[in-house]
Motif scaffolding. Structure first.
Motif, PDB file in Angstrom:
ATOM      1  N   PRO A 150       5.783  14.620  -2.030  1.00  0.00           N
ATOM      2  CA  PRO A 150       5.274  15.424  -3.147  1.00  0.00           C
ATOM      3  C   PRO A 150       5.195  14.656  -4.476  1.00  0.00           C
ATOM      4  CG  PRO A 150       7.043  16.563  -1.990  1.00  0.00           C
ATOM      5  CD  PRO A 150       7.040  15.163  -1.506  1.00  0.00           C
ATOM      6  N   CYS A 151       5.676  13.411  -4.502  1.00  0.00           N
ATOM      7  CA  CYS A 151       5.647  12.640  -5.755  1.00  0.00           C
ATOM      8  C   CYS A 151       4.486  11.649  -5.779  1.00  0.00           C
ATOM      9  CB  CYS A 151       6.934  11.833  -5.932  1.00  0.00           C
ATOM     10  SG  CYS A 151       8.421  12.634  -5.386  1.00  0.00           S
ATOM     11  N   ARG A 184       4.771   9.832 -15.397  1.00  0.00           N
ATOM     12  CA  ARG A 184       5.494  11.059 -15.026  1.00  0.00           C
ATOM     13  C   ARG A 184       6.711  10.703 -14.175  1.00  0.00           C
ATOM     14  NH1 ARG A 184       6.048  14.307 -10.737  1.00  0.00           N
ATOM     15  NH2 ARG A 184       5.013  12.729  -9.476  1.00  0.00           N
ATOM     16  N   ASN A 185       6.470   9.866 -13.165  1.00  0.00           N
ATOM     17  CA  ASN A 185       7.553   9.493 -12.250  1.00  0.00           C
ATOM     18  C   ASN A 185       8.659   8.738 -12.987  1.00  0.00           C
ATOM     19  OD1 ASN A 185       8.396   9.297  -9.363  1.00  0.00           O
ATOM     20  ND2 ASN A 185       8.381   7.123  -9.902  1.00  0.00           N
ATOM     21  N   LEU A 206      10.751  11.125 -15.085  1.00  0.00           N
ATOM     22  CA  LEU A 206      11.598  11.985 -14.260  1.00  0.00           C
ATOM     23  C   LEU A 206      12.734  11.194 -13.620  1.00  0.00           C
ATOM     24  CD1 LEU A 206       8.975  14.311 -12.519  1.00  0.00           C
ATOM     25  CD2 LEU A 206      10.611  14.915 -14.278  1.00  0.00           C
ATOM     26  N   VAL A 207      12.425   9.983 -13.143  1.00  0.00           N
ATOM     27  CA  VAL A 207      13.459   9.159 -12.510  1.00  0.00           C
ATOM     28  C   VAL A 207      14.553   8.827 -13.523  1.00  0.00           C
ATOM     29  CG1 VAL A 207      13.930   6.867 -11.559  1.00  0.00           C
ATOM     30  CG2 VAL A 207      12.019   8.187 -10.687  1.00  0.00           C
ATOM     31  N   GLU A 215      16.540  11.897 -14.031  1.00  0.00           N
ATOM     32  CA  GLU A 215      17.305  12.244 -12.827  1.00  0.00           C
ATOM     33  C   GLU A 215      18.520  11.337 -12.660  1.00  0.00           C
ATOM     34  OE1 GLU A 215      17.748  14.344 -10.702  1.00  0.00           O
ATOM     35  OE2 GLU A 215      15.969  15.562 -10.420  1.00  0.00           O
ATOM     36  N   HIS A 268      11.704  19.675 -14.631  1.00  0.00           N
ATOM     37  CA  HIS A 268      10.843  18.945 -13.695  1.00  0.00           C
ATOM     38  C   HIS A 268       9.414  19.480 -13.786  1.00  0.00           C
ATOM     39  CE1 HIS A 268      12.110  16.082 -10.656  1.00  0.00           C
ATOM     40  NE2 HIS A 268      13.351  16.496 -10.846  1.00  0.00           N
ATOM     41  N   GLU A 269       9.370  20.810 -13.644  1.00  0.00           N
ATOM     42  CA  GLU A 269       8.068  21.494 -13.608  1.00  0.00           C
ATOM     43  C   GLU A 269       7.338  21.286 -14.940  1.00  0.00           C
ATOM     44  OE1 GLU A 269       7.579  22.703 -10.740  1.00  0.00           O
ATOM     45  OE2 GLU A 269       6.022  24.229 -10.812  1.00  0.00           O
ATOM     46  N   GLY A 271       6.084  17.745 -15.396  1.00  0.00           N
ATOM     47  CA  GLY A 271       4.953  17.529 -14.493  1.00  0.00           C
ATOM     48  C   GLY A 271       3.682  18.164 -15.035  1.00  0.00           C
ATOM     49  N   LEU A 272       3.813  19.369 -15.573  1.00  0.00           N
ATOM     50  CA  LEU A 272       2.622  20.073 -16.088  1.00  0.00           C
ATOM     51  C   LEU A 272       2.077  19.396 -17.343  1.00  0.00           C
ATOM     52  CD1 LEU A 272       3.703  23.796 -15.551  1.00  0.00           C
ATOM     53  CD2 LEU A 272       1.935  22.545 -14.327  1.00  0.00           C
ATOM     54  N   LEU A 317       0.251  16.353 -16.249  1.00  0.00           N
ATOM     55  CA  LEU A 317      -1.044  16.723 -15.656  1.00  0.00           C
ATOM     56  C   LEU A 317      -2.044  17.105 -16.747  1.00  0.00           C
ATOM     57  CD1 LEU A 317      -2.694  17.390 -13.100  1.00  0.00           C
ATOM     58  CD2 LEU A 317      -1.832  19.721 -13.278  1.00  0.00           C
ATOM     59  N   THR A 358      10.981  13.248  -7.441  1.00  0.00           N
ATOM     60  CA  THR A 358      10.164  13.573  -8.615  1.00  0.00           C
ATOM     61  C   THR A 358       8.887  14.287  -8.191  1.00  0.00           C
ATOM     62  OG1 THR A 358       9.150  11.401  -8.448  1.00  0.00           O
ATOM     63  CG2 THR A 358      11.019  11.604  -9.922  1.00  0.00           C
ATOM     64  N   PRO A 359       9.011  15.446  -7.550  1.00  0.00           N
ATOM     65  CA  PRO A 359       7.807  16.118  -7.044  1.00  0.00           C
ATOM     66  C   PRO A 359       6.874  16.567  -8.158  1.00  0.00           C
ATOM     67  CG  PRO A 359       9.697  17.565  -6.889  1.00  0.00           C
ATOM     68  CD  PRO A 359      10.215  16.230  -7.313  1.00  0.00           C
ATOM     69  N   GLU A 360       5.618  16.670  -7.783  1.00  0.00           N
ATOM     70  CA  GLU A 360       4.633  17.171  -8.740  1.00  0.00           C
ATOM     71  C   GLU A 360       4.852  18.667  -8.936  1.00  0.00           C
ATOM     72  OE1 GLU A 360       0.593  15.592  -8.488  1.00  0.00           O
ATOM     73  OE2 GLU A 360       1.230  14.633  -6.633  1.00  0.00           O
ATOM     74  N   PRO A 361       4.332  19.228 -10.037  1.00  0.00           N
ATOM     75  CA  PRO A 361       4.540  20.668 -10.261  1.00  0.00           C
ATOM     76  C   PRO A 361       3.781  21.504  -9.228  1.00  0.00           C
ATOM     77  CG  PRO A 361       3.116  19.720 -11.942  1.00  0.00           C
ATOM     78  CD  PRO A 361       3.626  18.588 -11.118  1.00  0.00           C
TER      79      PRO A 361
END
Lengths: 277, 693
Positions: A183-184, A229-230, A233-234, A237, A248-249, A252-253, A256, B667-670
């Protein structure tokens, strides 16, 4: 598309209106539609293709008055041939490959009615995006994308002074293992960016040549956006307290949104001039 | 008007003229005919699951073809005969096919870790097929051949010492196939209390796929979702044939009805109305109050050439006495907080840890490692067991929610790498449900790297992987504990404390005076493991010559030296099970050796034992083949879905958003829909600005 739009298209002064033709062709391609619906229903793929389909129908609705009265027979013949081919391929080829042929068949039929100055490439892009690609892209392209993302993130974090190294698609940051799993990979971000590019190009009636020349930029923007983004987050984290799911969400948004804003900027750059070229 | 010459069908002309209205309708009709032809030809019945990629880990069962009986196992019936320390168990699995197509039923089921499975037979249409023990690959080939030829065949394989797989091929519609397994096991008392365990379900095992670097093999198991009960019936009956009266018959796991308590012929029946096969059945009892059926039992072979005589010695240890001085110790708690521990198992683990950590002495030090996909240490070095540190540790443990995978090997490696002071004794306490497939890696790791510590393992939950728990304890010279619910946590924590403070017998050795013995288990009688926690000393082996003399057991107890003398009794003709029990014990010892060495270096020795003593092992399987060809239609493989063990949530399989592996941060996407909203908003903004462009 609203029923009003459908009826308007269906009432064009021809013996078989474009909507009628496309509906009949879609009916002939029903096994592919059934397969796609099943994939959406059983959760094996995200139903994002529906959004691409809706955008395509909306753009066609907006352009309904510019459709040709007499279809281009070459494109129509191609549509017929591809329809037969896609259905015959069901006996030998994987469903996604058959669905791709079916999408091309519909796309070819669509081209038969589109005027020459229509944004054909953007509309064709939306036809392709309507297919359930995400899971297959994750499967075939996810791993290299994850490796690239993890490596670029590791370099970026090293530049920021953090102890970061990559092992496969996992990262060890400040002694904390963080995985860059499916998912990443950025596949969903890539889909969103292409969708955004096609929709904007379709709305602005961007010429095919201009649209296609700018398309490679989308890939570069997505890659850069996903790496950023990664990395962020890393880094977060790797802290002892980790990172809340809502953060996270949110991150990510925002990433995007920035990527899509950049895509819109690329697609609309000099649009007044380009669209008229 | 000029007519266009050429073929009648316009699309074949060049240049292609515009289609007329009737031409378009004709094309549409052709499409419709094509679509109809496809709809007839393209049927879900033609889909072949056999071509699908095989799953590697546990997964949720989904409804499929209605013409297929997806739940072929209709019932499991268990008959247990308990005589002294030996249990004889017969398990009858009944498979029927209520569908319309032939099937191959595949069922992964658990067994006792000590079970010596020695016979199998299949009842089919009034006939009885006796299974033969064969080398595993050979049995597989026979089964495959029979399956292809349309013969009914049953293959029983061992996946782990406590996990078996039954494959019954070519069960035709309407068939009723009954497979009977026979096994025997040793029921050893702890502090005078016996515990008979019959596991009913295999919990979903976290399995790292080969593509992710995993090396272990385990059958992928289909599971029902949380709260969904198995439709397969389960019944169990226990009857005692004991020379001593049986008392205090209890089951903390199932409702039971007892008759004949206080006699040697007590009977136990299940009375649960609801689900019975989602947890271990545990029956505890005593024999004649405090007495146990210990001593030396001999069995003489039938006198034919090559016949062997066997013995079993079960010697009860003296009562533990707390020593006057207790040295400070260092405790390291290794706690599993993976997805399978979510909910009730983690609540049980927390209750246990509150007891274990809360009762440490101030002179002790401790550390806590929580692990799932990754691991987290409470502090860099062990901290003194002060009230503040204990409360801090308990607060951290209380925050754990349970989620993600079970990377137990990296967690134990981290423990092994911890520096250790030479003058401080360390006890490592592993708390887990054991739902992993890397048992051998764990045993080797414990044996090689944690040799300077005692390792105790607590199995948590209703259906623990006892093979892992017992194996860790054996490799780490500790003891296994099982805690099925929070109410039992305090008693087990207290048992561990007593055990660590005062081992019952140390420097233990045994010798046989007057009886010639060989092929002993354990191999050396001069360095027996310390006796902890009131478990008896168990020695098995073969003997020859005359049955006379005595067994002398010497060791050091808290109050001084301890000597036990057990006279040799006359051989017992009823004790034929000693043959299989000895072989089972030898196979376990060879398997432990193999786990330590890696690879399959003991394959030949284990295969030879399996074939000679007719035992199911990792290299030998039972196979029964019907010689009648019964169908020409290919059997469809059907995996019998297993219920989730009681208290285990969907997170154990990875459902409800809790993906296996998610506990290593990623690190998943939303979410897709939220992302789409963002993109649509941006496209909308572009559309709104369009008028300005």
């Amino acid at each position: 598309m609203s029923s009003a739009v459908v009826s308007t298209i269906a009432c064009r002064p021809t013996h078989l209106a474009p909507a009628g033709w496309l509906a009949l062709q879609a009916a002939a391609l029903w096994p592919h539609g059934a397969w796609m619906a099943a994939r959406v229903q059983d959760g094996s793929d995200a139903p994002l293709g529906l959004a691409a389909l809706a955008a395509l129908l909306m753009l066609l609705g907006l352009r309904r008055h510019t459709l040709r009265i007499a279809p281009h027979t070459g494109w129509l013949a191609a549509g017929v041939a591809l329809t037969l081919l896609s259905n015959a391929a069901l006996l030998v080829a994987p469903p996604l490959a058959c669905a791709l042929l079916a999408a091309l068949a519909l796309g070819a039929a669509l081209m038969a009615w589109l005027p020459t100055d229509a944004p054909r490439a953007a509309l064709a892009g939306l036809v392709l995006l309507a297919l359930p690609w995400i899971a297959s892209l994750q499967y075939y392209g996810g791993y290299p994308l994850r490796v690239v993302t993890a490596q670029a993130s590791a370099w970026l974090l090293q530049l920021a002074g953090l102890a970061a190294e990559r092992s496969g698609t996992a990262m060890l940051v400040q002694g904390q293992l963080v995985i860059v799993d499916a998912p990443c990979s950025g596949v969903q971000m890539a889909w969103m960016a292409w969708f955004c590019a096609c929709a904007v190009a379709g709305l602005l009636a961007l010429r095919d040549g201009v649209f296609l020349r700018r398309l490679p930029w989308i890939g570069a923007i997505v890659l850069a956006g996903n790496v950023l983004r990664n990395s962020l987050l890393v880094a977060l984290e790797a802290r002892p307290q980790g990172l809340a799911a809502s953060m996270h969400e949110g991150i990510g948004l925002i990433a995007l949104a920035l990527v899509c804003a950049a895509v819109v900027a690329v697609m609309t750059r000099g649009v007044r001039h380009e669209a008229r070229c | 008007m000029r007519r266009v010459r050429g073929p009648v069908f316009p699309l074949l002309r060049h240049p292609v003229p515009p289609l007329s209205a009737s031409g378009r309708v004709l094309v549409a009709v052709l499409f419709a005919i094509w679509a109809f032809a496809l709809s007839v030809a393209w049927s879900p019945a033609l889909a072949d699951d056999g071509e699908a990629l095989k799953a590697e880990g546990p997964y949720f069962a989904v409804a499929g073809d209605p013409s297929l009986d997806a739940l072929p196992l209709k019932s499991t019936k268990v008959d247990v005969r308990l005589a002294g320390v030996i249990a004889d168990v017969t398990v009858t699995q009944r498979y029927t096919n209520e569908g319309q197509r032939p099937i191959e039923a595949r069922y992964v089921f658990p067994g006792s870790t000590h079970a010596a499975v020695h016979a199998m037979q299949v009842r089919l249409g009034g006939r009885v097929l006796h299974a033969q023990i064969e080398e595993k690959q050979r049995a597989r080939i026979r089964h495959e051949t029979a399956r292809r030829e349309g013969k009914t065949s049953a293959l029983l394989e061992q996946e782990r010492p406590n996990v078996f797989q039954m494959n019954v091929a070519n069960i035709l519609p309407g068939d009723d196939v009954q497979v009977e397994l026979h096994y025997t096991e040793l029921v050893v008392p702890t502090e005078g209390r016996y515990e008979f365990v019959f596991p009913t379900v295999v919990g979903p095992r976290y399995h790292r796929s080969a593509s992710a670097g995993g090396t272990s093999r385990f059958p992928a198991t289909a599971h029902l979702k949380e709260g969904e009960a198995s439709r397969s019936a389960f019944d169990l009956h226990v009857h005692f044939a004991s020379p001593l009266p049986v008392s205090e018959l209890r089951s903390a796991t199932h409702g039971i009805e007892v008759s004949g308590e206080g006699t040697g012929a007590a009977e136990v029946e299940l009375v649960d109305a609801g689900a019975r096969n989602d947890r271990d059945f545990i029956l505890t009892y005593r024999l004649a109050g405090e007495r146990t059926a210990t001593g030396l039992t001999l069995f003489r072979g039938d006198g034919s050439a090559g016949a062997e005589n066997f013995f079993l010695a079960v010697v009860e240890p003296p009562k533990a006495i707390a020593p006057a001085q207790i040295n400070p110790r260092e405790y390291v708690f290794v706690v599993d907080i993976s997805g399978s521990m979510h909910g009730q198992p983690l609540a049980t683990a927390k209750a246990l840890l509150r007891n274990l950590i809360g009762n440490l002495r101030q002179s002790d030090s401790f550390n806590v490692l929580l692990f799932s996909g990754s691991s987290q240490m409470l502090s860099a070095a062990p901290v003194p067991a002060t009230r503040v540190n204990i409360e801090r540790a308990i607060a951290v443990i209380d925050q754990a929610r349970g989620g993600g995978s079970t990377e137990i090997v990296p967690a134990l490696k981290r423990i092994a790498a911890l520096p250790k002071a030479a003058d401080v004794a360390r006890s490592v306490i592993v708390v887990t449900d054991g739902y992993v497939t890397v048992e051998n890696e764990v045993f080797a790791l414990v044996r090689r790297n944690l040799g300077n510590s005692n390792v105790f393992a607590f199995g948590i939950g209703s259906s623990v992987n006892r093979h892992l728990i017992e194996g860790i304890a054996r490799a780490g010279q500790g003891e296994p504990f099982i805690v099925t619910k929070p109410e039992l946590a305090a008693a087990q924590a207290e048992r561990l404390r007593k055990m660590i403070d005062s081992p019952v017998l140390t420097h233990l050795q045994a010798r046989f005076d007057g009886l010639e013995v060989y092929d002993l288990e354990p191999a050396s009688l001069t360095a027996l493991p310390d006796v902890l926690g009131g478990r008896p000393v168990v020695i098995q082996g073969k003997w020859r010559g005359e049955p006379r003399g005595q067994l002398v057991l010497e060791g050091r107890a808290a109050q001084g030296s301890h000597v036990d003398v057990v006279p040799v009794a006359a051989p017992d003709v009823q004790a034929g099970a000693l043959r299989q029990l000895w072989a089972r014990s030898r196979i376990q010892q060879l398997s432990d050796q193999e786990a330590l060495e890696g690879g399959s270096g003991q394959r030949e020795a284990i295969t030879a034992l399996g074939l000679r003593y007719s035992l199911l092992t990792q290299y030998t399987s039972f196979i029964a083949v019907d010689e009648i060809v019964r169908t020409s239609e290919a059997a469809v493989p059907v995996n019998q879905p297993l219920p989730l063990p009681q208290g285990v949530s969907n997170l154990a399989v990875g459902g409800d958003g809790g993906e296996v592996g998610a506990a290593v941060p990623s690190t998943p996407e939303p979410g897709a829909w939220l992302s789409l909203l963002v993109v649509l908003a941006l496209v909308g903004a572009a559309l709104a600005k369009r008028s300005n462009w």
